[in-house]
Motif scaffolding. Structure first.
Motif, mmCIF file in Angstrom:
data_model
loop_
_atom_site.group_PDB
_atom_site.id
_atom_site.type_symbol
_atom_site.label_atom_id
_atom_site.label_comp_id
_atom_site.label_asym_id
_atom_site.label_seq_id
_atom_site.Cartn_x
_atom_site.Cartn_y
_atom_site.Cartn_z
ATOM 1 N N SER A 161 -37.592 -28.505 16.172
ATOM 2 C CA SER A 161 -37.695 -30.013 15.693
ATOM 3 C C SER A 161 -38.662 -30.669 16.536
ATOM 4 O O SER A 161 -38.817 -31.941 16.092
ATOM 5 C CB SER A 161 -36.214 -30.323 15.920
ATOM 6 N N ASP A 162 -38.786 -30.395 17.899
ATOM 7 C CA ASP A 162 -39.770 -31.379 18.733
ATOM 8 C C ASP A 162 -41.147 -30.968 18.379
ATOM 9 O O ASP A 162 -41.894 -31.587 19.226
ATOM 10 C CB ASP A 162 -39.289 -30.950 20.203
ATOM 11 N N CYS A 163 -41.522 -30.354 17.492
ATOM 12 C CA CYS A 163 -43.145 -30.086 17.229
ATOM 13 C C CYS A 163 -43.697 -31.504 16.875
ATOM 14 O O CYS A 163 -43.005 -32.087 16.003
ATOM 15 C CB CYS A 163 -43.142 -28.996 16.194
ATOM 16 N N GLY A 164 -44.729 -31.718 17.256
ATOM 17 C CA GLY A 164 -45.567 -32.857 16.793
ATOM 18 C C GLY A 164 -46.204 -32.823 15.595
ATOM 19 O O GLY A 164 -46.241 -31.514 14.893
ATOM 20 N N GLU A 165 -46.884 -33.604 14.896
ATOM 21 C CA GLU A 165 -47.640 -33.422 13.716
ATOM 22 C C GLU A 165 -48.784 -32.439 14.001
ATOM 23 O O GLU A 165 -49.268 -31.721 12.958
ATOM 24 C CB GLU A 165 -48.171 -34.861 13.342
ATOM 25 N N SER A 166 -49.319 -32.483 15.291
ATOM 26 C CA SER A 166 -50.434 -31.790 15.343
ATOM 27 C C SER A 166 -50.109 -30.193 15.434
ATOM 28 O O SER A 166 -50.995 -29.532 15.109
ATOM 29 C CB SER A 166 -51.386 -32.116 16.674
ATOM 30 N N ASP A 167 -48.917 -29.820 15.709
ATOM 31 C CA ASP A 167 -48.349 -28.454 15.752
ATOM 32 C C ASP A 167 -47.698 -28.007 14.482
ATOM 33 O O ASP A 167 -47.431 -26.985 14.440
ATOM 34 C CB ASP A 167 -47.214 -28.555 17.032
#
Length: 565
Positions: A534-540
């Motif tokens: 859930s804590d992945c950013g858009e770049s990830d």
């Protein structure tokens, strides 16, 4: 001096009244109270010579030799200039003249391109020759100068000074410059002497009384000179005339001198007769007998006195004190009625402090009771050693450790830091008893006890460590690629998922920390999940898969080259 405050302190010391020490000014300039500082009546300030917009600015020194051409004209041979490197802001006397202290690069680094170097070197050498001709420098010399090289290829040579009689010690670079022109040291000196001799002959005036004859092989063309020199002294040749060949003017009658041999023989016989009479005279015999009798009595009296004083024949064996502690040896010697005196001591980190390493008289010899035994021992407290500067070893750890070993200082490598810009084993700084010591501190002077240990931090070009990759939020196949490219090994995989190709990394061990390095070959464990954390950013976030292409009916297979990886 680096600021106005130091300049003011320097001026106050220069013009200080009589009997005034100038303690505050000395403290500002970091001078000892008793350190010599001259008192002057005037001071000269000159403009600082610096780069002034030049792309390359360096200090050089160029040697030269002068020769005479066949026509008698003076010819200058200018050597390839050397670049002078200073450990501080200016060259010190030690760097100029002491072997191993200074650094000179021959030839100077005007430009790495050979064509540009030749053009710049030719211009600089022409400027040096022009200065030498203006000052009428002859023989040999060394000219110091600053060189400015600008972006438009223009060159400025600023002459600093002309050393008309430069020293020729192993530390000076004039021999290196002469070697480029194929002069060995003795050949270089020979050229100086040949020029001086020829100049003396060319400047010597001829006299009317004598003629100077020179052979064809040694003939030297003469040139007019206005310099006044001492006249060349040429001894005249006189025909030998024997005394017996001189005839008297009275027709052969009168005195005719005897030959030299007869005269010497007669004089020798007369002298021997006189010596014989003196040796056989009663006065000589009585005096000689009295002197011999006095020496005999003095010898017998001296021998009897020495036997009485030294108690000849009464002696005991001297024990071996080498290797013993000095205090223990003093007590042992006192018990045997000997006196122990230390006459020399020095510190050696490899030896036991206060132990004796030499004695005189030697062990097991015989001596009288009460005899003083002189010993040499190792000092308890070590001497303080001034550490050499890093630039004296070119910042190279291996060279610097050799210098330290000669000073009885131990060295070890505490840490290696990867640095692709610097050479391998370049010293960054080091520690003594946990205190960090830098290059700037060494230039100001750092003293440590003899036998101490230093821990160095040096550079390396090739490292066995890699940065920990950040694998969280990556697809499983992407994580495997990153591990392989970083020379890391996949460890345990947690998460019972059959299709791992569509899984994501939710955690890794060891965890990712920015800038942290781990050794190549380390295992990395992965934790899988079917969806990105859930804590992945858009770049990830994983990329959105492309829409499937429209296919005709019956087109059930992908054509070759259309695989979606």
């Amino acid at each position: 001096m680096h600021n106005r405050k130091e300049l003011e302190a320097f001026s106050r010391l220069l013009f200080r009244p009589e009997q005034e020490e100038g303690k505050e000014a000395r403290r500002t300039l970091r001078l000892a109270i008793k350190e010599e500082f001259p008192r002057k009546q005037e001071v000269l300030f000159e403009q600082l010579i610096n780069a002034k917009g030049a792309s390359h600015f360096l200090e050089i020194t160029g040697g030269l030799l002068t020769h005479y051409e066949l026509s008698g004209n003076l010819k200058y041979e200018i050597f390839e200039p050397s670049e002078a490197l200073a450990s501080g802001e200016v060259l010190s006397l030690e760097e100029k003249f002491l072997a191993g202290e200074g650094q000179n690069i021959t030839p100077a680094r005007f430009n790495p391109d050979p064509a540009h170097y030749e053009r710049i070197a030719a211009q600089v050498k022409a400027d040096l020759e022009k200065a030498a001709r203006i000052l009428n420098v002859q023989g040999y010399a060394r000219i110091d100068a600053f060189v400015r090289i600008f972006e438009d290829d223009s060159i400025q040579t600023i002459i600093i000074e002309v050393n008309s009689l430069p020293g020729m010690t192993p530390a000076t670079c004039i021999f290196h410059q002469a070697a480029i022109n194929e002069y060995k040291p003795y050949e270089f000196i020979d050229q100086i002497l040949k020029f001086s001799l020829r100049r003396s002959k060319m400047n010597a005036p001829l006299t009317d009384e004598h003629t100077i004859n020179e052979t064809a092989t040694n003939s030297i063309p003469t040139a007019k000179s206005t310099t006044e020199t001492a006249p060349l002294v040429v001894s005249a040749t006189v025909e030998n005339t024997r005394p017996e060949a001189i005839q008297p003017s009275n027709g052969g009658k009168g005195f005719k001198p005897s030959s030299n041999g007869s005269y010497l023989k007669e004089r020798t016989l007369e002298i021997l007769k006189e010596v014989g009479k003196f040796l056989s005279s009663p006065v000589f015999l009585k005096s000689t007998g009295g002197i011999l009798l006095m020496f005999l009595l003095f010898f017998l009296l001296t021998k009897w006195s020495l036997n009485l004083y030294t108690r000849h024949g009464e002696s005991i064996q001297i024990p071996d004190f080498t290797g013993m502690d000095y205090d223990d040896a003093v007590r042992s010697a006192r018990r045997q009625d000997f006196k122990l005196v230390a006459i020399d001591s020095f510190f050696d980190s490899k030896q036991r402090p206060n132990s004796i390493y030499q004695q005189d008289p030697k062990p097991f010899q015989r001596a009288k009771e009460g005899r003083t035994i002189y010993v040499s021992k190792y000092r308890v407290r070590p001497d303080s050693i001034l550490l050499p500067s890093l630039i004296s070893a070119g910042y190279d750890y291996n060279q610097y450790s050799i210098k330290l070993k000669r000073l009885d200082i131990k060295s070890s490598i505490k840490e290696r830091q990867f640095d692709r810009k610097q050479e391998e084993n370049t010293i960054l700084y080091f520690y003594y008893n946990g205190k960090k010591i830098t290059d700037d501190m060494l230039r100001r002077g750092v003293k440590i006890p003899k036998g101490a240990s230093l821990d160095f931090v040096i550079t390396e070009r090739i490292t066995n460590d890699v940065a920990i990759p950040n694998l969280v939020c990556k697809r499983y196949d992407a994580a495997l690629f990153l591990l392989s490219s970083s020379n890391l090994v996949l460890g345990s995989v947690y998460g019972d998922i059959a299709d791992r190709d569509n899984t994501y990394i939710s955690r890794q061990e060891p965890a990712y920390t920015p800038g942290q390095m781990i050794e190549k070959g380390t295992t990395v464990s992965l934790y899988l999940s079917t969806s990105p954390p859930s804590d992945c950013g858009e770049s990830d976030a994983p990329p959105t898969p492309p829409a499937p292409p429209v296919q005709d009916e019956g087109d059930n297979e992908l054509e070759e080259g259309n695989e979606d990886f």
